[in-house]
Design a protein around this motif. Sequence first.
Motif, PDB file in Angstrom:
ATOM      1  N   SER A  27       0.838  -1.216   0.000  1.00  0.00           N
ATOM      2  CA  SER A  27       0.000   0.000   0.000  1.00  0.00           C
ATOM      3  C   SER A  27       0.864   1.254   0.000  1.00  0.00           C
ATOM      4  O   SER A  27       0.558   2.237  -0.678  1.00  0.00           O
ATOM      5  CB  SER A  27      -0.918   0.021   1.212  1.00  0.00           C
ATOM      6  OG  SER A  27      -1.824  -1.053   1.167  1.00  0.00           O
ATOM      7  N   LYS A  57      -4.763   3.119  -4.690  1.00  0.00           N
ATOM      8  CA  LYS A  57      -5.286   2.668  -3.397  1.00  0.00           C
ATOM      9  C   LYS A  57      -5.662   1.206  -3.578  1.00  0.00           C
ATOM     10  O   LYS A  57      -6.416   0.865  -4.494  1.00  0.00           O
ATOM     11  CB  LYS A  57      -6.525   3.503  -3.037  1.00  0.00           C
ATOM     12  CG  LYS A  57      -7.000   3.363  -1.606  1.00  0.00           C
ATOM     13  CD  LYS A  57      -8.093   4.419  -1.331  1.00  0.00           C
ATOM     14  CE  LYS A  57      -8.736   4.209   0.022  1.00  0.00           C
ATOM     15  NZ  LYS A  57      -9.900   5.094   0.227  1.00  0.00           N
ATOM     16  N   LEU A  58      -5.099   0.348  -2.727  1.00  0.00           N
ATOM     17  CA  LEU A  58      -5.228  -1.103  -2.941  1.00  0.00           C
ATOM     18  C   LEU A  58      -6.263  -1.753  -2.030  1.00  0.00           C
ATOM     19  O   LEU A  58      -6.541  -1.250  -0.941  1.00  0.00           O
ATOM     20  CB  LEU A  58      -3.871  -1.778  -2.697  1.00  0.00           C
ATOM     21  CG  LEU A  58      -2.702  -1.321  -3.560  1.00  0.00           C
ATOM     22  CD1 LEU A  58      -1.457  -2.140  -3.216  1.00  0.00           C
ATOM     23  CD2 LEU A  58      -3.026  -1.446  -5.035  1.00  0.00           C
ATOM     24  N   PRO A  59      -6.801  -2.900  -2.445  1.00  0.00           N
ATOM     25  CA  PRO A  59      -7.720  -3.655  -1.584  1.00  0.00           C
ATOM     26  C   PRO A  59      -6.938  -4.517  -0.605  1.00  0.00           C
ATOM     27  O   PRO A  59      -7.061  -5.743  -0.576  1.00  0.00           O
ATOM     28  CB  PRO A  59      -8.495  -4.508  -2.586  1.00  0.00           C
ATOM     29  CG  PRO A  59      -7.539  -4.727  -3.713  1.00  0.00           C
ATOM     30  CD  PRO A  59      -6.683  -3.502  -3.786  1.00  0.00           C
ATOM     31  N   ILE A  60      -6.108  -3.865   0.192  1.00  0.00           N
ATOM     32  CA  ILE A  60      -5.177  -4.579   1.068  1.00  0.00           C
ATOM     33  C   ILE A  60      -5.086  -3.907   2.429  1.00  0.00           C
ATOM     34  O   ILE A  60      -5.060  -2.672   2.511  1.00  0.00           O
ATOM     35  CB  ILE A  60      -3.773  -4.627   0.413  1.00  0.00           C
ATOM     36  CG1 ILE A  60      -3.781  -5.672  -0.696  1.00  0.00           C
ATOM     37  CG2 ILE A  60      -2.677  -4.954   1.433  1.00  0.00           C
ATOM     38  CD1 ILE A  60      -2.515  -5.697  -1.495  1.00  0.00           C
ATOM     39  N   GLU A  61      -5.036  -4.720   3.478  1.00  0.00           N
ATOM     40  CA  GLU A  61      -4.705  -4.244   4.820  1.00  0.00           C
ATOM     41  C   GLU A  61      -3.484  -5.018   5.289  1.00  0.00           C
ATOM     42  O   GLU A  61      -3.396  -6.225   5.057  1.00  0.00           O
ATOM     43  CB  GLU A  61      -5.862  -4.525   5.801  1.00  0.00           C
ATOM     44  CG  GLU A  61      -6.999  -3.543   5.717  1.00  0.00           C
ATOM     45  CD  GLU A  61      -8.036  -3.775   6.814  1.00  0.00           C
ATOM     46  OE1 GLU A  61      -9.040  -3.051   6.811  1.00  0.00           O
ATOM     47  OE2 GLU A  61      -7.850  -4.682   7.649  1.00  0.00           O
ATOM     48  N   MET A  83      -8.722  -8.493   0.119  1.00  0.00           N
ATOM     49  CA  MET A  83     -10.105  -8.480   0.576  1.00  0.00           C
ATOM     50  C   MET A  83     -10.874  -9.779   0.305  1.00  0.00           C
ATOM     51  O   MET A  83     -12.015  -9.921   0.707  1.00  0.00           O
ATOM     52  CB  MET A  83     -10.850  -7.289  -0.024  1.00  0.00           C
ATOM     53  CG  MET A  83     -10.434  -5.967   0.604  1.00  0.00           C
ATOM     54  SD  MET A  83     -10.697  -5.981   2.397  1.00  0.00           S
ATOM     55  CE  MET A  83     -10.235  -4.327   2.833  1.00  0.00           C
ATOM     56  N   PHE A 102     -12.690  -7.265  -7.593  1.00  0.00           N
ATOM     57  CA  PHE A 102     -13.609  -6.847  -6.543  1.00  0.00           C
ATOM     58  C   PHE A 102     -14.724  -5.994  -7.140  1.00  0.00           C
ATOM     59  O   PHE A 102     -15.886  -6.104  -6.737  1.00  0.00           O
ATOM     60  CB  PHE A 102     -12.850  -6.090  -5.458  1.00  0.00           C
ATOM     61  CG  PHE A 102     -11.707  -6.895  -4.901  1.00  0.00           C
ATOM     62  CD1 PHE A 102     -10.416  -6.733  -5.381  1.00  0.00           C
ATOM     63  CD2 PHE A 102     -11.943  -7.867  -3.933  1.00  0.00           C
ATOM     64  CE1 PHE A 102      -9.368  -7.507  -4.895  1.00  0.00           C
ATOM     65  CE2 PHE A 102     -10.900  -8.643  -3.447  1.00  0.00           C
ATOM     66  CZ  PHE A 102      -9.618  -8.469  -3.939  1.00  0.00           C
ATOM     67  N   ALA A 103     -14.364  -5.163  -8.106  1.00  0.00           N
ATOM     68  CA  ALA A 103     -15.371  -4.343  -8.776  1.00  0.00           C
ATOM     69  C   ALA A 103     -16.279  -5.203  -9.645  1.00  0.00           C
ATOM     70  O   ALA A 103     -17.455  -4.887  -9.823  1.00  0.00           O
ATOM     71  CB  ALA A 103     -14.684  -3.279  -9.627  1.00  0.00           C
ATOM     72  N   MET A 163     -14.521 -12.400  -6.901  1.00  0.00           N
ATOM     73  CA  MET A 163     -13.593 -12.724  -5.820  1.00  0.00           C
ATOM     74  C   MET A 163     -13.304 -14.218  -5.789  1.00  0.00           C
ATOM     75  O   MET A 163     -14.145 -15.039  -6.124  1.00  0.00           O
ATOM     76  CB  MET A 163     -14.182 -12.297  -4.466  1.00  0.00           C
ATOM     77  CG  MET A 163     -14.102 -10.810  -4.196  1.00  0.00           C
ATOM     78  SD  MET A 163     -15.269  -9.824  -5.173  1.00  0.00           S
ATOM     79  CE  MET A 163     -16.790 -10.146  -4.282  1.00  0.00           C
ATOM     80  N   ALA A 180     -18.061 -13.576   0.161  1.00  0.00           N
ATOM     81  CA  ALA A 180     -17.319 -12.453  -0.390  1.00  0.00           C
ATOM     82  C   ALA A 180     -17.459 -11.256   0.541  1.00  0.00           C
ATOM     83  O   ALA A 180     -18.283 -10.389   0.348  1.00  0.00           O
ATOM     84  CB  ALA A 180     -17.870 -12.117  -1.754  1.00  0.00           C
ATOM     85  N   PRO A 221     -15.152  -8.323   2.725  1.00  0.00           N
ATOM     86  CA  PRO A 221     -13.957  -7.767   3.322  1.00  0.00           C
ATOM     87  C   PRO A 221     -14.144  -7.849   4.815  1.00  0.00           C
ATOM     88  O   PRO A 221     -15.146  -8.355   5.260  1.00  0.00           O
ATOM     89  CB  PRO A 221     -13.938  -6.332   2.822  1.00  0.00           C
ATOM     90  CG  PRO A 221     -15.382  -6.029   2.567  1.00  0.00           C
ATOM     91  CD  PRO A 221     -16.060  -7.293   2.213  1.00  0.00           C
ATOM     92  N   ASN A 222     -13.222  -7.319   5.569  1.00  0.00           N
ATOM     93  CA  ASN A 222     -13.222  -7.628   7.006  1.00  0.00           C
ATOM     94  C   ASN A 222     -13.128  -9.140   7.160  1.00  0.00           C
ATOM     95  O   ASN A 222     -13.439  -9.694   8.189  1.00  0.00           O
ATOM     96  CB  ASN A 222     -14.502  -7.140   7.741  1.00  0.00           C
ATOM     97  CG  ASN A 222     -14.810  -5.701   7.477  1.00  0.00           C
ATOM     98  OD1 ASN A 222     -13.922  -4.871   7.436  1.00  0.00           O
ATOM     99  ND2 ASN A 222     -16.067  -5.392   7.295  1.00  0.00           N
TER     100      ASN A 222
END
Lengths: 92, 416
Positions: free
Chosen positions: B240, B249-253, B342, B398-399, B403, B411, B413-414
């Motif tokens: 990120s 901006k990435l779909p990553i934590e 995600m 994701f869009a 997934m 599907a 996130p979290n």
Amino acid sequence: MASLVSCPHCGLRPKEEFTIKGAALHRPASDAPSDVWLDHVYLRDNPRGEYEEYWHHTAGCRRWLVVSRNTATHETGMVRDAAAALKAETTA
Amino acid sequence: MRYSALAILKNALRGNRDWRPAWRMPDPKPHYDVIIVGGGGHGLATAYYLAKEFGIRNVAVIEKGYLGSGNVGRNTTIIRSNYLLPGNNPFYEFSLKLWEGLEQDFNFNAMVSQRGVLNLYHSDAQRDAYTRRGNAMRLHGVDAELLDRAAVREMVPFLDYENARFPVMGGLLQRRGGTVRHDGVAWGYGRGADSLGVDIIQHCEVTGIRRENGRVTGVDTTRGFIGCSKLGLAAAGNSSRVAEMAGLKLPIESHVLQAFVSEGLKPFIDGVVTYGAGHFYISQSDKGGLVFGGDIDGYNSYAQRGNLATVEHVAEAGKAMIPALSRIRVLRSWGGIMDMSMDGSPIIDRTDLDNLYLNAGWCYGGFKATPASGYCFAHLLAHNAPHPTATAFRLDRFARGLMIDERGAGAQPNLH
């Protein structure tokens, strides 16, 4: 991570009483365009450093809180009630 | 120089004065055809295959620390290809096949040990789920066996079979799975890439990505500006931060995962065993230490260390599976930075910027993917098209609602 966290309602409590949800994001309006919702649901700033998170005081008052935490050092900063913070923002 | 038994003998007789450094420490050139950000397993493997398989050798790998200081040096060394979904299984099997030939390919002892990976099940429903997984594997030509309780007991006699809540009922076994010496992988790919002309620039942190007319022109680093024709990001937990430099901006934590090693013990765990009633996995290294881990801590972190509550949680799961662990002393614990995507599945894709490529989102399963990740990312960089086994690893899935939900949790996130 700080062993003790200062809950605004319960005082200083062990961190194991809390569940960390993740980034404290602003929820879009239900009729917001899909790219706004895509960003809210899937994309993350994911910063290295201080940022704000939603914590749930699961084994205490069970209120949602906004906690400022540093993701590099794990130090926790200000803790405020989430609903009160949201109310303060919208009526400001 | 080629490593071999003869080389060891010759050099020993010459007082070991003639060993060459395994890789050079070159200064960065002003420009490269390809720059890869991240000198970990995936970044080094990418550089190696770019040079070896795709003939692209004017490549630099830029690493902010020392080679292999990230997750490649911190994992629990497991390799396997027991994935369920069609988007995943062929890719991990491709990786396992690359593991099988790797040491000969890059002339380095990475201690590839196909000692078997056994996933325990503890209920009829779980047995059915593992049966489905095993069949999915076999449909893709991957080895899988379902063992009943007696067969598991013969392999691993010291489990808590009679546990009242979670009895051991059997297990799904992949004999070709096992462990690999993680540092050896970093060093083997690093040495291999370097010997093919790739510059590995260590202690060089990317501080900015320069763009002009919708294309990347190079990277600003702590050692100056370095130009490139193509830029590939393989920064794992720091994805990120680097992607943000290019406006992405990435779909990553980024989350912390802890891992542990025990005091050295006489050999008693011959393969890899994973728990079905909790998140826990264990093997025994050749030095005798038990190498094990479990759940992520559950919060965003770049600290490379975790919390004692998780240490306790992992120990409880381990002890539930193997009661004998209760008397074993833990020697060392550490953490890594997991790039949690995600949907729990990786991203190997191009981006909105024409010459910017992304390899990220490996969650806590990146080590086994190292060879295929490197190969497929190199393929993408070289051909601007995905390798056939990696076509599902799209950034925009994701869009589009595509997934890869390997974990079967829906599907959401979290997810973590």
